[in-house]
Scaffold this active site. Structure first.
Site, PDB file in Angstrom:
ATOM      1  N   GLY A   1       0.834  -1.205   0.000  1.00  0.00           N
ATOM      2  CA  GLY A   1       0.000   0.000   0.000  1.00  0.00           C
ATOM      3  C   GLY A   1       0.860   1.244   0.000  1.00  0.00           C
ATOM      4  O   GLY A   1       0.554   2.230   0.688  1.00  0.00           O
TER       5      GLY A   1
ATOM      6  N   SER B   1      -4.514  -1.392  14.426  1.00  0.00           N
ATOM      7  CA  SER B   1      -5.295  -0.177  14.685  1.00  0.00           C
ATOM      8  C   SER B   1      -5.800  -0.220  16.118  1.00  0.00           C
ATOM      9  O   SER B   1      -6.036  -1.303  16.676  1.00  0.00           O
ATOM     10  CB  SER B   1      -6.492  -0.138  13.738  1.00  0.00           C
ATOM     11  OG  SER B   1      -7.475   0.766  14.212  1.00  0.00           O
TER      12      SER B   1
ATOM     13  N   GLY C   1      -1.346   7.473   1.719  1.00  0.00           N
ATOM     14  CA  GLY C   1      -1.394   7.601   3.181  1.00  0.00           C
ATOM     15  C   GLY C   1      -0.113   7.195   3.887  1.00  0.00           C
ATOM     16  O   GLY C   1       0.979   7.679   3.584  1.00  0.00           O
TER      17      GLY C   1
ATOM     18  N   TYR D   1     -13.867  -4.970  10.264  1.00  0.00           N
ATOM     19  CA  TYR D   1     -12.586  -4.236  10.306  1.00  0.00           C
ATOM     20  C   TYR D   1     -11.861  -4.538  11.619  1.00  0.00           C
ATOM     21  O   TYR D   1     -10.667  -4.858  11.621  1.00  0.00           O
ATOM     22  CB  TYR D   1     -12.829  -2.734  10.169  1.00  0.00           C
ATOM     23  CG  TYR D   1     -11.551  -1.914  10.199  1.00  0.00           C
ATOM     24  CD1 TYR D   1     -10.596  -2.019   9.184  1.00  0.00           C
ATOM     25  CD2 TYR D   1     -11.288  -1.023  11.243  1.00  0.00           C
ATOM     26  CE1 TYR D   1      -9.417  -1.274   9.213  1.00  0.00           C
ATOM     27  CE2 TYR D   1     -10.119  -0.270  11.278  1.00  0.00           C
ATOM     28  CZ  TYR D   1      -9.183  -0.397  10.258  1.00  0.00           C
ATOM     29  OH  TYR D   1      -8.014   0.342  10.293  1.00  0.00           O
TER      30      TYR D   1
ATOM     31  N   ASN E   1       1.422   3.512  -2.176  1.00  0.00           N
ATOM     32  CA  ASN E   1       1.076   4.690  -2.978  1.00  0.00           C
ATOM     33  C   ASN E   1       0.259   5.730  -2.233  1.00  0.00           C
ATOM     34  O   ASN E   1       0.037   6.821  -2.753  1.00  0.00           O
ATOM     35  CB  ASN E   1       0.312   4.265  -4.237  1.00  0.00           C
ATOM     36  CG  ASN E   1      -0.977   3.541  -3.903  1.00  0.00           C
ATOM     37  OD1 ASN E   1      -0.928   2.405  -3.443  1.00  0.00           O
ATOM     38  ND2 ASN E   1      -2.108   4.191  -4.087  1.00  0.00           N
TER      39      ASN E   1
HETATM   40  N1  LIG Z   1      -5.381   6.351   8.868  1.00  0.00           N
HETATM   41  C1  LIG Z   1      -5.686   5.968  10.090  1.00  0.00           C
HETATM   42  O1  LIG Z   1      -6.155   6.753  10.932  1.00  0.00           O
HETATM   43  C2  LIG Z   1      -5.459   4.551  10.491  1.00  0.00           C
HETATM   44  C3  LIG Z   1      -5.779   4.184  11.809  1.00  0.00           C
HETATM   45  C4  LIG Z   1      -5.528   2.891  12.225  1.00  0.00           C
HETATM   46  C5  LIG Z   1      -4.958   1.986  11.358  1.00  0.00           C
HETATM   47  N2  LIG Z   1      -4.676   2.329  10.077  1.00  0.00           N
HETATM   48  C6  LIG Z   1      -4.095   1.322   9.191  1.00  0.00           C
HETATM   49  O2  LIG Z   1      -3.057   1.891   8.422  1.00  0.00           O
HETATM   50  C7  LIG Z   1      -2.888   1.162   7.216  1.00  0.00           C
HETATM   51  C8  LIG Z   1      -2.718   2.121   6.055  1.00  0.00           C
HETATM   52  O3  LIG Z   1      -3.911   2.856   5.877  1.00  0.00           O
HETATM   53  P1  LIG Z   1      -3.946   4.383   5.410  1.00  0.00           P
HETATM   54  O4  LIG Z   1      -4.590   5.126   6.493  1.00  0.00           O
HETATM   55  O5  LIG Z   1      -2.628   4.816   4.908  1.00  0.00           O
HETATM   56  O6  LIG Z   1      -5.020   4.256   4.218  1.00  0.00           O
HETATM   57  P2  LIG Z   1      -4.971   4.635   2.668  1.00  0.00           P
HETATM   58  O7  LIG Z   1      -4.447   5.994   2.460  1.00  0.00           O
HETATM   59  O8  LIG Z   1      -6.327   4.314   2.169  1.00  0.00           O
HETATM   60  O9  LIG Z   1      -3.937   3.582   2.083  1.00  0.00           O
HETATM   61  C9  LIG Z   1      -4.242   2.218   2.029  1.00  0.00           C
HETATM   62  C10 LIG Z   1      -3.339   1.550   1.029  1.00  0.00           C
HETATM   63  O10 LIG Z   1      -3.703   0.155   0.956  1.00  0.00           O
HETATM   64  C11 LIG Z   1      -3.826  -0.182  -0.410  1.00  0.00           C
HETATM   65  N3  LIG Z   1      -4.716  -1.312  -0.652  1.00  0.00           N
HETATM   66  C12 LIG Z   1      -6.046  -1.402  -0.433  1.00  0.00           C
HETATM   67  N4  LIG Z   1      -6.505  -2.575  -0.889  1.00  0.00           N
HETATM   68  C13 LIG Z   1      -5.449  -3.241  -1.412  1.00  0.00           C
HETATM   69  C14 LIG Z   1      -5.272  -4.485  -2.057  1.00  0.00           C
HETATM   70  N5  LIG Z   1      -6.302  -5.284  -2.324  1.00  0.00           N
HETATM   71  N6  LIG Z   1      -4.042  -4.850  -2.450  1.00  0.00           N
HETATM   72  C15 LIG Z   1      -2.982  -4.043  -2.246  1.00  0.00           C
HETATM   73  N7  LIG Z   1      -3.078  -2.829  -1.654  1.00  0.00           N
HETATM   74  C16 LIG Z   1      -4.306  -2.444  -1.257  1.00  0.00           C
HETATM   75  C17 LIG Z   1      -4.371   1.087  -1.073  1.00  0.00           C
HETATM   76  O11 LIG Z   1      -4.198   1.016  -2.470  1.00  0.00           O
HETATM   77  P3  LIG Z   1      -5.124   1.927  -3.432  1.00  0.00           P
HETATM   78  O12 LIG Z   1      -4.658   3.335  -3.280  1.00  0.00           O
HETATM   79  O13 LIG Z   1      -4.862   1.337  -4.770  1.00  0.00           O
HETATM   80  O14 LIG Z   1      -6.542   1.742  -2.965  1.00  0.00           O
HETATM   81  C18 LIG Z   1      -3.487   2.118  -0.396  1.00  0.00           C
HETATM   82  O15 LIG Z   1      -2.237   2.159  -1.014  1.00  0.00           O
HETATM   83  C19 LIG Z   1      -4.101   0.233   7.121  1.00  0.00           C
HETATM   84  O16 LIG Z   1      -3.705  -1.083   7.472  1.00  0.00           O
HETATM   85  C20 LIG Z   1      -5.071   0.780   8.166  1.00  0.00           C
HETATM   86  O17 LIG Z   1      -5.902  -0.220   8.711  1.00  0.00           O
HETATM   87  C21 LIG Z   1      -4.916   3.602   9.628  1.00  0.00           C
END
Ligand SMILES: NC(=O)c1ccc[n+]([C@@H]2O[C@H](COP(=O)([O-])OP(=O)(O)OC[C@H]3O[C@@H](n4cnc5c(N)ncnc54)[C@H](OP(=O)(O)O)[C@@H]3O)[C@@H](O)[C@H]2O)c1
Length: 313
Positions: free
Chosen positions: A20, A149, A24, A174, A22
């Protein structure tokens, strides 16, 4: 703890895979690790979005050592193909960052018929780690970092209905997937220890960081209102992705990191702040559940680990 990405030790000579990459937190991790001279493999499901991320990393670090490899965690064939391509190009893997994820989406299934959140967030990373295990074990002081998370505290492993076929709740699914991330990370550490491997399995969480994560479900539901509310909440309460990724970066690089530990922000309710070691729920330390999940995951994905089963503590 007063720690930021400038304190990442020199990573030259180290190869890192970020899933992932690309968007966040994955993007921020890739950016910071490339700036610290790691060779960063951007594992992305869209090569267009991956290429765009690579050029954004190069805006800051023009000589960044980057490689883009397609990976769709919702498809076991894609995961196998990723691992094969990685192994052909590299002798070892120093750091695997299991970061990609999706949150609270309407029920969907992966190519292999897994519920999407359990399938991508847990089973996909379980399969990926198992397929890359030989490369990980071939490295000096390797680490596997799995991103969970704070929501894991609300998670329960519903072993009778892991894929939400009988009853599906988008937040429950989730939370279960994020609890599974921790059960997996801790069990992997026990298995590393049982095999005397010089490897660390560590977990991290970002608190609440403004990324694309919060917008996906409203987009899939076509709910403009939920989208606007999520956006507003992000603006009011979230920290930046650059800040939110620090526990992941700490877990991936800091010299004093402990295997089987969990790192998160040190501020109010672990929502924001600098990285520190944090506690996870009692359920995340349930070794019977961890073993059961492990066996289930091996059967479901067809990926078996060549690590001994630890004796029960
Ligand atoms: N942001 C928060 O507040 C928060 C809080 C707790 C935990 N987290 C955890 O942090 C991690 C990163 O999340 P983020 O906040 O950075 O979210 P994000 O910006 O939505 O990034 C998620 C990444 O995962 C990729 N992804 C989704 N489905 C996929 C698949 N089938 N195969 C390969 N890659 C896939 C997305 O690719 P695309 O761009 O192509 O969709 C994107 O690159 C996650 O595990 C999330 O549960 C985040």
């Amino acid at each position: 703890m007063n720690w930021d990405a400038d304190r990442i030790p020199d990573q030259s000579g180290r190869t890192v895979v970020v899933t992932g990459a690309n968007s966040g937190l994955g993007f921020e991790a890739s950016r910071a690790l490339a700036a610290a001279d790691a060779h960063v493999v951007l594992a992305c499901r869209s090569t267009d979005r991956g290429r765009d991320a690579a050029s954004r990393v190069r805006e800051e670090t023009p000589d960044a050592s980057l490689e883009l490899l397609e990976l769709d965690l919702a498809d076991l064939a894609s995961i196998r193909s990723f691992a094969e391509r990685f192994e052909r190009r590299h002798d070892d893997l120093d750091v695997l960052v299991n970061n990609a994820g999706i949150m609270a989406i309407p029920r969907r299934e992966t190519e292999d018929g897994f519920e999407m959140q359990f399938g991508v967030n847990h089973l996909g990373h379980f399969a990926l780690t198992g397929l890359l295990l030989d490369s990980v074990l071939a490295a000096d002081d390797p680490r596997v970092v799995t991103v969970s998370s704070g929501v894991h505290t609300r998670g329960k492993m519903r072993f009778g209905d892991l894929h939400g076929e009988v009853e599906y709740d988008e937040w429950g699914a989730y939370a279960q997937s994020k609890l599974a991330n921790l059960l997996f990370a801790y069990e992997l550490q026990r298995r590393f220890e049982a095999s005397d491997a010089d490897a660390l399995s560590v977990a991290a969480h970002p608190g609440y960081a403004a990324t694309n994560l919060q917008g996906r479900a409203p987009e899939m539901q076509g709910s403009r209102l939920r989208g606007l509310l999520m956006n507003l909440a992000n603006r009011l309460f979230a920290q930046s992705a650059e800040q939110g990724v620090l526990p992941t970066l700490y877990a991936a690089t800091a010299p004093d990191v402990v295997g089987g530990a969990y790192y998160g922000p040190d501020g109010f309710m672990e929502m924001r702040g600098g990285p520190e070691r944090v506690e996870s729920s009692e359920r995340s330390h349930d070794q019977d559940a961890a073993r059961r999940l492990w066996e289930y995951s091996e059967n479901a994905t067809g990926v078996t680990y060549s690590l001994p089963v630890p004796t029960r503590a």
